[in-house]
Write an enzyme that holds these catalytic residues in place. Structure first.
Site, PDB file in Angstrom:
ATOM      1  N   ARG A 159       0.810  -1.203   0.000  1.00  0.00           N
ATOM      2  CA  ARG A 159       0.000   0.000   0.000  1.00  0.00           C
ATOM      3  C   ARG A 159       0.860   1.278   0.000  1.00  0.00           C
ATOM      4  O   ARG A 159       0.673   2.161  -0.833  1.00  0.00           O
ATOM      5  CB  ARG A 159      -0.845  -0.057   1.268  1.00  0.00           C
ATOM      6  CG  ARG A 159      -1.935   0.899   1.434  1.00  0.00           C
ATOM      7  CD  ARG A 159      -2.676   0.490   2.702  1.00  0.00           C
ATOM      8  NE  ARG A 159      -3.078  -0.899   2.584  1.00  0.00           N
ATOM      9  CZ  ARG A 159      -4.190  -1.271   1.971  1.00  0.00           C
ATOM     10  NH1 ARG A 159      -5.009  -0.386   1.485  1.00  0.00           N
ATOM     11  NH2 ARG A 159      -4.488  -2.540   1.885  1.00  0.00           N
ATOM     12  N   THR A 160       1.784   1.364   0.917  1.00  0.00           N
ATOM     13  CA  THR A 160       2.641   2.542   1.022  1.00  0.00           C
ATOM     14  C   THR A 160       3.557   2.648  -0.200  1.00  0.00           C
ATOM     15  O   THR A 160       3.759   3.726  -0.758  1.00  0.00           O
ATOM     16  CB  THR A 160       3.465   2.483   2.326  1.00  0.00           C
ATOM     17  OG1 THR A 160       2.575   2.355   3.424  1.00  0.00           O
ATOM     18  CG2 THR A 160       4.296   3.734   2.507  1.00  0.00           C
ATOM     19  N   LYS A 163      21.408  -9.123   2.682  1.00  0.00           N
ATOM     20  CA  LYS A 163      21.920 -10.328   3.329  1.00  0.00           C
ATOM     21  C   LYS A 163      23.432 -10.244   3.250  1.00  0.00           C
ATOM     22  O   LYS A 163      24.020 -10.296   2.183  1.00  0.00           O
ATOM     23  CB  LYS A 163      21.448 -11.590   2.596  1.00  0.00           C
ATOM     24  CG  LYS A 163      20.013 -11.949   2.921  1.00  0.00           C
ATOM     25  CD  LYS A 163      19.551 -13.144   2.093  1.00  0.00           C
ATOM     26  CE  LYS A 163      18.040 -13.228   2.120  1.00  0.00           C
ATOM     27  NZ  LYS A 163      17.488 -13.894   0.942  1.00  0.00           N
ATOM     28  N   ARG A 187      11.567   1.612   3.929  1.00  0.00           N
ATOM     29  CA  ARG A 187      10.725   0.954   4.923  1.00  0.00           C
ATOM     30  C   ARG A 187      11.558  -0.157   5.527  1.00  0.00           C
ATOM     31  O   ARG A 187      12.191  -0.918   4.784  1.00  0.00           O
ATOM     32  CB  ARG A 187       9.504   0.349   4.219  1.00  0.00           C
ATOM     33  CG  ARG A 187       8.659  -0.537   5.086  1.00  0.00           C
ATOM     34  CD  ARG A 187       7.552   0.265   5.693  1.00  0.00           C
ATOM     35  NE  ARG A 187       6.523  -0.518   6.311  1.00  0.00           N
ATOM     36  CZ  ARG A 187       5.293  -0.062   6.519  1.00  0.00           C
ATOM     37  NH1 ARG A 187       4.948   1.157   6.143  1.00  0.00           N
ATOM     38  NH2 ARG A 187       4.397  -0.789   7.124  1.00  0.00           N
ATOM     39  N   HIS A 207       5.816   6.472  11.254  1.00  0.00           N
ATOM     40  CA  HIS A 207       5.287   6.282   9.896  1.00  0.00           C
ATOM     41  C   HIS A 207       4.765   7.655   9.460  1.00  0.00           C
ATOM     42  O   HIS A 207       3.578   7.852   9.262  1.00  0.00           O
ATOM     43  CB  HIS A 207       4.182   5.223   9.914  1.00  0.00           C
ATOM     44  CG  HIS A 207       3.690   4.838   8.561  1.00  0.00           C
ATOM     45  ND1 HIS A 207       4.290   5.247   7.389  1.00  0.00           N
ATOM     46  CD2 HIS A 207       2.637   4.075   8.174  1.00  0.00           C
ATOM     47  CE1 HIS A 207       3.634   4.752   6.363  1.00  0.00           C
ATOM     48  NE2 HIS A 207       2.629   4.040   6.803  1.00  0.00           N
TER      49      HIS A 207
END
Lengths: 354, 354, 354
Positions: free
Chosen positions: C56-57, C83, C104, C132
């Protein structure tokens, strides 16, 4: 067999003059983009086909394309395509959807296969352990930007020299220029392969092998560090001789150029990042400009490309990672050499011994 | 129930004159793009929502949009969205982010549901086994480009005719034009369903069924091959009568048009690719132009769309793959027909027998 | 420690005048885009780095960028990057590929770390349970559009008030304006934390706590609903007092503004969607304009950003989800406060008690 389009399967498919043309244009683009915007690739579509994951390389290509206002269609890293479909069919389809294809694949020769069937230019973004020519373009462009020459250099090469595709490619490339000297600093068991060493000598360059970074660092113009993967070395093996620290830079030249293809593990200490001789992050940024210049060349190119010099033979290549072993419809092209039959997909020498 | 926007849920929602308008514009666009660039979709954003994987269709839409300088936002093939969120809410949100939505979903009727709630046009990129109208658009556009007519044709249809959504759709579409004759060549147990055969006859076209490709290939103007999936047929079943080879083309017309929605398995031999009657890769490319033309029509369209003709009833559709079984807030629209209540989401006839 | 670029790590890093400037520009952009196209972000590249999934964001940011003709490079939701690579190195690389970074991450403080190393602006799209801020920007912009004031409001806040990062942030933001009154309607065990309540009182706003939505709904100017996750409450707990229905809206004001950060579960009944006081889908669309305005501000901004006010200390933060616990090369910045040492990455108060 010829293709109507220009491709970039290996850097050695082009003469060094062509490399220099790419770097010269890349330099102009880099300077231009500092102040202006460009929409040179506007409405051009690049398809990025990463059958093998390589986020870093994919992002660099996508940045190159979008910076020039071009667009991307991406197969997706976890795409289900190619399951039950031949590489030929995938390429035929994707070529119909795009103006240029970038391919990454786990098998050697996959980019050449893409070049055979694509109705647009193809760029090799890595075909297994075989080639990764845009990394070499990136490395050389950084040298070009910072040293303004490819000759009369002393180049230290440190770490895993056995499996380091990018260090091999760099040594081959710089051997084509006069008076370069290589200093290898390999971990035990990860020495530079004989064919690279032979290639260097054959082209009138020289090399030596030392045990630690410090030993000869005062002579280096360039230090090419490579990633050391713990799983390739013995458990208790002491890496300290192969780790670049602030301390080991003490006797280095003021204009030493420290390069690394990234990602790094522990082989460059974080403290070195602040040193003005650390160029590995700038090197990554340079990769975008080198790729823009390459894409431009390929999109503008109007000449045919010869894909095979040899003949179709009733042989099968012995290299299990050769694309010809996995795509059954491919004609088996080989070139006869002194040492055996060289497969034209993966360059493996088939001599009946393996 | 009406929507203020134009949608493309099924090709039969539009009269054949509209199809021909799409193809005519697609032709113009195709010719134009050979020499020029276009930024007609500049600053327009397409959202591609592929709840079910279909890399091929997704790439085709993304190519259509980006070729015209439009942009894409993509839900991602492995998105976690829609877990615990209704399709309605997802569509409401995404419509707020984009100018046109392309949806692929595993349940029949999902694209119609998207049309109900979207504040922008919606294109159906496949809703389960129900419709895949842009594939049919692609097939018909290729016929239009190569045959310049949809009438007086003999069309061979070979392979899995039972579950082949695209062959059903093509037969229905061409039945609306005069004097077409279909020759079905189905594998055992994968015959064309009765409702398609009835539809053909009802519209004054004709069909026959034969056992091998060779039998009637000399009469074909078009040969529509479909993918045969091994798991749908008996283990030892011999496919040779359903595989197109160089040999089987011997008696075919010089202007035969060989089509395949791709991906293929073994049903077209690789050697056929070199034959100039093989159009399946060009067909895939045509899909981009057909989609550009469709997107253009929907973005320009100013009329309302009627989504339901029937009434809300206190029935539940018996089709387990109907979207109305999975999205609980949906009103249950049915149309009363001779045979039973037709669900307006999935077109299943509910007659109390299943 | 300063950065040469502007970043958006937390909304409170900027004074309320700056917020209002963002909303004022967002309003202008929204009006403009109704009739015109803009290519203000043409040839600008945004990198979206979602180390944690939030479709969504991500879509909202991508829509903001592409609507203004900018381009996106996306790390991919299932990227293997990071990683074995430090966040610093990833950021250094990606900054070389792009003009603005959206990040994010699951750990608190990750966006601040990105700001430390990026050579371009960084936007925090959520750092664990910490901030947020672009959701708060979206919420406030919707208030600005619909109420034209941030003062003299009665705001109902319902649902999970304990873990609802967005409701905390909204309360803090509105407490900076005069004469606001909050009415909390928390599920049992999910009450608003003390520090938020203290913050409200300290800024001369007021609050009360009630048991059901209906109780005080007649006084609300705004009703902020939050998602209730079943796994956070007792199995048999009756949610009916926390679910907004047509019925519960009976006594509400005619200009009540119903907001929800989405996705919703059962806390807003679907029937409410048709009510003209339901603004949650428009709120999502507003998020695009708020983000466009923010991106514009950051790209145009020429001032330095101060990242740390405190000092590097020989302490380790006790918050297990603090980024400083996971990226070992980070200097440990703390600010000494009355209550203890506040970590400048995650804002955890280290007082020797946890």
């Amino acid at each position: 067999m010829c293709s109507e389009y220009a491709h970039f399967v290996d850097i050695n498919d082009y003469p060094t003059e062509k490399w220099e043309e790419i770097f010269s244009k890349a330099h102009t683009i880099k300077e231009f983009l500092k102040n202006f915007r460009s929409n040179d690739f506007s409405e051009k579509v690049m398809a990025t086909l990463f059958f093998e994951n390589s986020t870093r390389t994919r992002l660099s290509f996508q940045s190159a394309m979008t910076t020039m206002a071009g667009d991307i269609i991406d197969l997706g890293e976890h795409s289900s395509i190619n399951k039950g479909e031949s590489l030929k069919d995938t390429i035929k389809m994707v070529a119909g959807y795009s103006d240029i294809i970038v391919i990454r694949h786990k098998y050697a020769g996959a980019a050449k296969v893409a070049s055979m069937y694509a109705t647009c230019p193809v760029i090799n973004a890595g075909d297994g352990e075989h080639f990764h020519p845009t990394q070499t373009l990136t490395d050389l462009f950084t040298l070009s930007e910072e040293k303004h020459t490819f000759s009369n250099l002393t180049i230290g090469v440190c770490g895993d020299l056995k499996l380091g595709r990018t260090s091999h490619s760099l040594c081959r490339a710089l051997s084509l220029y006069p008076n370069n000297h290589f200093v290898f600093i390999p971990c035990d068991g990860l020495e530079m392969p004989d064919d690279i060493c032979d290639f260097i000598l054959k082209h009138n360059c020289t090399y030596e092998v030392v045990k630690t970074i410090e030993e000869k660092i005062d002579t280096f113009d360039v230090l090419y560090m490579t990633r050391i993967q713990r799983e390739r070395i013995e458990y208790n093996y002491d890496l300290k001789n192969f780790i670049l620290t602030k301390q080991s830079l003490k006797t280095a030249k003021k204009d030493l150029l420290i390069l690394h293809p990234l990602p790094r593990n522990e082989e460059i200490s974080v403290e070195v990042d602040e040193d003005e001789r650390a160029f590995y992050f700038k090197q990554a940024t340079n990769g975008v400009y080198a790729r823009i210049s390459l894409i431009k060349m390929l999109l503008d190119h109007k000449e045919q490309t010869e894909l095979f010099q040899g003949e179709v033979m009733a042989l099968e290549c012995n290299n299990r990672n050769c694309i010809s072993r996995h795509e059954k419809y491919l004609p088996h092209y080989f070139v006869k050499t002194e040492k055996g039959f060289r497969c034209e997909y993966c360059d493996h020498i088939n001599n009946g011994l393996d």
